[in-house]
Design a protein around this motif. Structure first.
Motif, PDB file in Angstrom:
ATOM      1  N   GLU A 352       0.846  -1.215   0.000  1.00  0.00           N
ATOM      2  CA  GLU A 352       0.000   0.000   0.000  1.00  0.00           C
ATOM      3  C   GLU A 352       0.873   1.253   0.000  1.00  0.00           C
ATOM      4  OE1 GLU A 352      -2.881   0.135   3.171  1.00  0.00           O
ATOM      5  OE2 GLU A 352      -3.923  -1.610   2.349  1.00  0.00           O
ATOM      6  N   GLU A 353       1.925   1.222   0.830  1.00  0.00           N
ATOM      7  CA  GLU A 353       2.837   2.381   0.891  1.00  0.00           C
ATOM      8  C   GLU A 353       3.445   2.646  -0.490  1.00  0.00           C
ATOM      9  OE1 GLU A 353       3.233   4.316   3.312  1.00  0.00           O
ATOM     10  OE2 GLU A 353       3.026   3.253   5.226  1.00  0.00           O
ATOM     11  N   ALA A 354       3.895   1.539  -1.148  1.00  0.00           N
ATOM     12  CA  ALA A 354       4.539   1.692  -2.460  1.00  0.00           C
ATOM     13  C   ALA A 354       3.543   2.280  -3.461  1.00  0.00           C
ATOM     14  CB  ALA A 354       5.037   0.332  -2.940  1.00  0.00           C
ATOM     15  N   LEU A 355       2.323   1.730  -3.490  1.00  0.00           N
ATOM     16  CA  LEU A 355       1.326   2.197  -4.464  1.00  0.00           C
ATOM     17  C   LEU A 355       0.893   3.630  -4.165  1.00  0.00           C
ATOM     18  CD1 LEU A 355      -0.631  -1.128  -4.685  1.00  0.00           C
ATOM     19  CD2 LEU A 355       0.613  -0.035  -6.548  1.00  0.00           C
ATOM     20  N   ASN A 356       0.758   3.964  -2.881  1.00  0.00           N
ATOM     21  CA  ASN A 356       0.394   5.341  -2.518  1.00  0.00           C
ATOM     22  C   ASN A 356       1.435   6.318  -3.042  1.00  0.00           C
ATOM     23  OD1 ASN A 356      -2.085   5.185  -1.239  1.00  0.00           O
ATOM     24  ND2 ASN A 356      -1.167   4.514   0.693  1.00  0.00           N
ATOM     25  N   ASN A 357       2.715   5.925  -2.951  1.00  0.00           N
ATOM     26  CA  ASN A 357       3.774   6.799  -3.453  1.00  0.00           C
ATOM     27  C   ASN A 357       3.685   6.984  -4.956  1.00  0.00           C
ATOM     28  OD1 ASN A 357       5.819   8.032  -1.624  1.00  0.00           O
ATOM     29  ND2 ASN A 357       5.681   5.990  -0.715  1.00  0.00           N
ATOM     30  N   LEU A 358       3.375   5.877  -5.672  1.00  0.00           N
ATOM     31  CA  LEU A 358       3.286   5.981  -7.138  1.00  0.00           C
ATOM     32  C   LEU A 358       2.102   6.850  -7.542  1.00  0.00           C
ATOM     33  CD1 LEU A 358       4.184   2.319  -8.178  1.00  0.00           C
ATOM     34  CD2 LEU A 358       5.670   4.316  -8.020  1.00  0.00           C
ATOM     35  N   LEU A 359       0.958   6.689  -6.829  1.00  0.00           N
ATOM     36  CA  LEU A 359      -0.223   7.513  -7.164  1.00  0.00           C
ATOM     37  C   LEU A 359      -0.002   8.962  -6.751  1.00  0.00           C
ATOM     38  CD1 LEU A 359      -3.072   5.003  -6.418  1.00  0.00           C
ATOM     39  CD2 LEU A 359      -2.586   6.095  -8.581  1.00  0.00           C
ATOM     40  N   HIS A 360       0.691   9.128  -5.626  1.00  0.00           N
ATOM     41  CA  HIS A 360       1.024  10.490  -5.175  1.00  0.00           C
ATOM     42  C   HIS A 360       1.825  11.201  -6.264  1.00  0.00           C
ATOM     43  CE1 HIS A 360       3.394  13.498  -2.878  1.00  0.00           C
ATOM     44  NE2 HIS A 360       2.280  13.601  -2.140  1.00  0.00           N
ATOM     45  N   ASN A 361       2.826  10.506  -6.818  1.00  0.00           N
ATOM     46  CA  ASN A 361       3.654  11.079  -7.881  1.00  0.00           C
ATOM     47  C   ASN A 361       2.806  11.413  -9.108  1.00  0.00           C
ATOM     48  OD1 ASN A 361       5.981  10.934  -6.475  1.00  0.00           O
ATOM     49  ND2 ASN A 361       6.779   9.118  -7.487  1.00  0.00           N
ATOM     50  N   ALA A 362       2.008  10.399  -9.541  1.00  0.00           N
ATOM     51  CA  ALA A 362       1.245  10.593 -10.776  1.00  0.00           C
ATOM     52  C   ALA A 362       0.328  11.804 -10.650  1.00  0.00           C
ATOM     53  CB  ALA A 362       0.442   9.327 -11.078  1.00  0.00           C
ATOM     54  N   ILE A 363      -0.357  11.903  -9.497  1.00  0.00           N
ATOM     55  CA  ILE A 363      -1.304  13.019  -9.335  1.00  0.00           C
ATOM     56  C   ILE A 363      -0.565  14.348  -9.122  1.00  0.00           C
ATOM     57  CG2 ILE A 363      -3.114  13.895  -7.770  1.00  0.00           C
ATOM     58  CD1 ILE A 363      -4.124  10.941  -7.739  1.00  0.00           C
ATOM     59  N   GLN A 364       0.575  14.249  -8.446  1.00  0.00           N
ATOM     60  CA  GLN A 364       1.324  15.480  -8.177  1.00  0.00           C
ATOM     61  C   GLN A 364       2.007  16.042  -9.426  1.00  0.00           C
ATOM     62  OE1 GLN A 364       3.793  15.268  -4.750  1.00  0.00           O
ATOM     63  NE2 GLN A 364       5.164  16.870  -5.455  1.00  0.00           N
ATOM     64  N   TYR A 365       2.551  15.157 -10.264  1.00  0.00           N
ATOM     65  CA  TYR A 365       3.337  15.658 -11.386  1.00  0.00           C
ATOM     66  C   TYR A 365       2.572  15.750 -12.707  1.00  0.00           C
ATOM     67  CZ  TYR A 365       7.063  14.909  -8.032  1.00  0.00           C
ATOM     68  OH  TYR A 365       7.819  14.959  -6.902  1.00  0.00           O
ATOM     69  N   CYS A 366       1.314  15.253 -12.722  1.00  0.00           N
ATOM     70  CA  CYS A 366       0.542  15.341 -13.976  1.00  0.00           C
ATOM     71  C   CYS A 366      -0.356  16.571 -13.942  1.00  0.00           C
ATOM     72  CB  CYS A 366      -0.321  14.098 -14.164  1.00  0.00           C
ATOM     73  SG  CYS A 366       0.678  12.684 -14.566  1.00  0.00           S
ATOM     74  N   PRO A 367      -0.409  17.314 -15.039  1.00  0.00           N
ATOM     75  CA  PRO A 367      -1.255  18.516 -15.056  1.00  0.00           C
ATOM     76  C   PRO A 367      -2.738  18.152 -15.160  1.00  0.00           C
ATOM     77  CG  PRO A 367      -0.144  18.195 -17.162  1.00  0.00           C
ATOM     78  CD  PRO A 367       0.336  17.107 -16.282  1.00  0.00           C
ATOM     79  N   ALA A 368      -3.578  19.154 -14.952  1.00  0.00           N
ATOM     80  CA  ALA A 368      -5.027  18.949 -15.044  1.00  0.00           C
ATOM     81  C   ALA A 368      -5.378  18.441 -16.443  1.00  0.00           C
ATOM     82  CB  ALA A 368      -5.747  20.257 -14.756  1.00  0.00           C
ATOM     83  N   GLY A 369      -6.392  17.599 -16.509  1.00  0.00           N
ATOM     84  CA  GLY A 369      -6.855  17.100 -17.806  1.00  0.00           C
ATOM     85  C   GLY A 369      -6.189  15.809 -18.231  1.00  0.00           C
TER      86      GLY A 369
END
Ligand SMILES: Nc1ncnc2c1ncn2[C@@H]1O[C@H](COP(=O)(O)OP(=O)(O)OP(=O)(O)O)[C@@H](O)[C@H]1O
Ligand SMILES: [Mg+2]
Length: 460
Positions: A352-369
């Motif tokens: 869960e920790e690993a996946l949370n980090n990957l989703l955190h990155n994806a949402i943090q570094y991807c722009p809107a849309g």
């Protein structure tokens, strides 16, 4: 129960040895008895012959001129009693002890023309020899039996003496073998003692290889300990590097917190104070994130407890936790899995920790849309998890760097401490899997692929 090496050697050596000695002793006793019987049987037979020679005819009647010397042959040198009788062919007693047992149909042994057997007479065990003879009278033969019996005290005594003699030799042999086993076990264990001293003398920080040269069996153990020491040394150095990095990383936000507090305290203007407090809040958030990430990272340095986990459910839970953040950032977050029940043995908390980090990155570094897709599927003995986005991605040259601790690809990103991907990669490694950073299937973006071996299906 854990027996000492010495006791184990002695038990495994002595139990079969004592059993073998007991069997041999029993066999010796039987042989000794047999030999004693043979010797004494000859004397019995000679006595019976001597008596038979003295049987004469007095008219129609049989008579015996008993040669006491013949019986003395048997009784003189022993404490045994000797009994005899002479019985005529019609069964009538000529002389001797009437009740003395005669040979039944099948005597124990037949030696020449004598029958030998054991019986009881006057409450004693007796060895009996019986012979049949005849006297010629005119054209007629008159038959008679001579029975001589002797108590078996002497024979038993001889067999017992021989058995005691052999028994004492076997006992001596067993004692010598036990002593030899004890000494050889002690000699063989000496290098272990040396190893123990060498380990006890060491300081907590000394992880250099042990140098104890001993028997090949112990050298193998020493080599295994040395390999463990080497791994411990590596992980010790790794932890030290992490602590060094962590203190270095913490120093900057703490210094900046201090400066911002000083600026806020020196300010009179409420607007400026509010501004300083907001900056302070940002720095506090970053420091908090750093502390959280460091804590998570320390968990990956221990071997976790694995449990059978339904990954489909685990992923649904993780993705659900990011739905609101994704909506707020106008990111289309989706989960695709073909099978509702993909189960593997893993540490659910660490995954869960690993996946949370990957989703955190994806949402943090991807722009809107943009969109982020999480996939779960099996592929050739492995369970694969993908987190794919169509954001800016990471240039191929930066990917191995991005997986290292405290490495950030774009220093302009204010939030983040550079631990997320390193944590995810270490969690996957703990599951004997592999984490790769790949190009997304779409034109841009990043695809993080996690492959975990599925032990139950590896042979499929
Ligand atoms: N999905 C992604 N798209 C683009 N860049 C990414 C993505 N994921 C990670 N990166 C880049 O890789 C770097 C390392 O990511 P990592 O998660 O290790 O650290 P971080 O996000 O900076 O800090 P944190 O430890 O708080 O997650 C990031 O700084 C970012 O530049
Ligand atoms: Mg991150």
């Amino acid at each position: 129960m854990n027996l000492s090496v010495r006791t184990t050697v002695i038990v495994w050596l002595c139990v079969p040895l004592v059993l073998a000695a007991a069997l041999l002793l029993f066999d010796n006793y039987r042989n000794a008895l047999h030999s004693a019987n043979s010797a004494y049987d000859n004397a019995l037979y000679a006595s019976a012959l001597a008596i038979a020679d003295r049987v004469v005819l007095d008219g129609e009647e049989l008579e015996v001129d008993l040669p006491y010397i013949a019986l003395e042959m048997l009784s003189a040198a022993s404490e045994d009693h000797v009994y005899y009788k002479v019985v005529s062919g019609d069964g009538s007693l000529v002389t001797g002890y009437k009740d003395l047992p005669s040979a039944d149909a099948e005597p124990e042994s037949l030696d020449g023309d004598a029958a030998f057997f054991e019986s009881r007479f006057r409450n004693q065990v007796v060895r009996v020899a019986e012979i049949e003879r005849s006297i010629q009278r005119q054209s007629r033969s008159i038959f008679f039996d001579v029975v001589v019996a002797q108590t078996v005290g002497e024979r038993d005594k001889l067999a017992r003496e021989l058995t005691v003699l052999y028994g004492s030799r076997y006992l001596l042999l067993v004692i010598v073998v036990i002593a030899a086993a004890w000494i050889s076990a002690s000699m063989a264990l000496k290098p272990l003692k040396r190893l123990q001293h060498s380990l006890e003398k060491r300081s907590n920080h000394d992880l250099t290889p042990i140098e104890v040269s001993a028997a090949p069996e112990i050298d193998v153990v020493v080599a295994a300990i040395n390999r463990l020491m080497e791994r411990l040394r590596e992980s010790f150095l790794d932890v030290r590097a992490l602590v060094d990095d962590a203190s270095h990383q913490l120093r900057t936000p703490i210094a900046s917190l201090k400066t911002q507090i000083e600026v806020a305290l020196a300010e009179d203007n409420p607007e400026k104070i509010k501004e300083s407090l907001n900056t302070l809040l940002d720095t506090a958030n970053r420091t908090g994130r750093l502390a959280e990430q460091l804590l998570t990272h320390t968990k990956t340095s221990e071997m976790p407890d694995f449990e059978n986990t339904n990954l489909s459910e685990l992923l649904e839970g993780v993705v659900r936790g990011w739905v609101i953040r994704a909506l707020e950032s106008d990111i289309d977050l989706g989960l695709e899995h073909t099978d509702d029940k993909i189960c593997i043995a893993c540490s659910p908390t660490l995954l869960e920790e690993a996946l949370n980090n990957l989703l955190h990155n994806a949402i943090q570094y991807c722009p809107a849309g943009t969109s982020v897709t999480v996939r779960l599927y099996r592929s050739s003995g492995k369970v694969n998890i993908e987190v794919e986005d169509n954001g800016p991605g990471i240039a191929e040259a930066d990917r191995s760097d991005a997986l290292k601790r405290f490495r950030r690809i774009n220093p302009a990103d204010t939030i983040g401490c550079g631990l997320g991907l390193a944590i995810a990669a270490e969690v996957v490694e703990l599951h004997h899997g592999k984490l790769s950073l790949l190009d997304a299937d779409s034109s841009s973006g990043l695809k993080v692929l996690i492959e975990i071996p599925d032990a139950d299906r590896a042979t499929e």
